[in-house]
Scaffold this active site. Structure first.
Site, PDB file in Angstrom:
ATOM      1  N   SER A 149      36.303  34.108  43.160  1.00  0.00           N
ATOM      2  CA  SER A 149      36.465  35.076  42.154  1.00  0.00           C
ATOM      3  C   SER A 149      35.475  34.648  40.650  1.00  0.00           C
ATOM      4  O   SER A 149      34.708  34.294  40.814  1.00  0.00           O
ATOM      5  CB  SER A 149      37.775  35.067  41.835  1.00  0.00           C
ATOM      6  OG  SER A 149      38.325  36.506  40.857  1.00  0.00           O
ATOM      7  N   GLU A 244      37.411  45.693  47.712  1.00  0.00           N
ATOM      8  CA  GLU A 244      37.488  44.859  46.440  1.00  0.00           C
ATOM      9  C   GLU A 244      36.595  45.562  45.448  1.00  0.00           C
ATOM     10  O   GLU A 244      35.613  46.214  45.750  1.00  0.00           O
ATOM     11  CB  GLU A 244      36.816  43.399  46.707  1.00  0.00           C
ATOM     12  CG  GLU A 244      37.353  42.508  47.533  1.00  0.00           C
ATOM     13  CD  GLU A 244      36.813  41.184  47.471  1.00  0.00           C
ATOM     14  OE1 GLU A 244      36.785  40.649  46.140  1.00  0.00           O
ATOM     15  OE2 GLU A 244      36.730  40.307  48.392  1.00  0.00           O
TER      16      GLU A 244
END
Length: 303
Positions: A149, A244
């Site tokens: 991330s 995502e």
């Protein structure tokens, strides 16, 4: 009793959307969200088959996680959390699983978070940690730089700084569910907004606001490494789930990096949400992601 995988995923996504994504859309103070993430991370089973040693590097607390007494290769991992969440505790289970699957030692660093500090403090500190590893005699052929991330953003930015400062680069780079464009211009932020069970645009916006100094352009390549010259990077693994909101960050990186002859191994996992690798105790796709990661790292085990 064996639970149908489809129903298991359905209930898990529903739980995550209610317990994580929905609260992240509220204007909660950082400390409240940090406590919530810490509590949720307790659900991840912690393997006892690793050795964990506390240490300090360049003034930062860190953990060295070893699956065996002698591991020559080192995975230097930078945790995610939108630049203001995450800790040694939240990612310890994943780091332990990564160490076990690769049979390599994992170095996990507790770098400073926003909003207490802003860019470039975290990157500066991680740069010093990397140089400290070299000063301790660890060879770059034995270092794999990794991040998930926002940690992937920092890992890529660190690699680019090392290149620009003519410092030796790690043997390889691993980007998991990477956040690479802080202008939030990726189309998947919109079309996957209701599909990603974990991450919300509102959380990213809050984290970026905490992280960037006032008046700094989010498109600056030092904070949005997707806009940097990517040439000269080491072989890179990119892992991302099809649901995502950061899917396009990963896909755009692949195209841009390959255009300047960077070797990219790109892995897309169908039906998976942000940072799904952390759920490897329950989902085959997440276990496969760790297996793929291990296969990638073993290409660089030269001892």
């Amino acid at each position: 009793m064996q639970i149908n995988p489809m129903w298991k995923q359905y209930f898990t996504e529903g739980l995550l959307k209610a317990a994580v994504r929905a609260p992240s859309r509220l204007n909660l103070p950082p400390e409240s969200l940090r406590q919530a993430v810490e509590q949720i991370s307790r659900l991840f089973p912690q393997s006892q088959d690793v050795r964990i040693r506390e240490l300090h590097l360049a003034g930062l607390a860190a953990e060295e996680i070893r699956p065996q007494a002698h591991s020559t290769q080192l995975i230097f991992h930078i945790h995610g959390g939108a630049f203001f969440l995450g800790s040694l505790r939240t990612h310890r289970a994943l780091m332990s699983d990564m160490a076990l699957r690769t049979q390599m030692q994992v170095l996990h660093v507790d770098y400073p978070l926003a909003p207490e500090v802003r860019f470039p403090q975290a990157l500066d500190d991680l740069y010093l940690v990397y140089l400290t590893l070299l000063e301790q005699g660890i060879q770059t052929k034995d270092i794999i730089l990794s991040g998930d991330s926002s940690g992937a953003s920092l890992a890529l930015a660190l690699s680019l700084r090392l290149r620009d400062q003519q410092q030796p680069l790690p043997a390889a780079l691993m980007l998991q569910s990477p956040l690479l464009d802080l202008t939030l211009s990726s189309e998947s932020l919109r079309y996957n907004a209701e599909h990603d069970a974990l991450l919300s645009i509102e959380l990213l916006e809050a984290g970026i606001d905490y992280y960037l100094p006032k008046q700094m352009d989010a498109a600056d390549p030092s904070v949005s490494p997707l806009f940097a010259d990517l040439s000269g990077l080491p072989p890179t693994l990119v892992q991302v789930g099809s649901k995502e909101i950061l899917l396009d960050d990963a896909q755009r990186f692949k195209a841009l990096a390959e255009a300047v002859q960077v070797e990219v191994t790109f892995k897309l996992y169908t039906g998976m949400w942000h940072n799904f690798m952390m759920f490897n105790a329950w989902f085959e796709e997440a276990r496969q992601a760790l297996a793929d990661l291990a296969e990638f790292t073993h290409r660089f085990d030269q001892d």
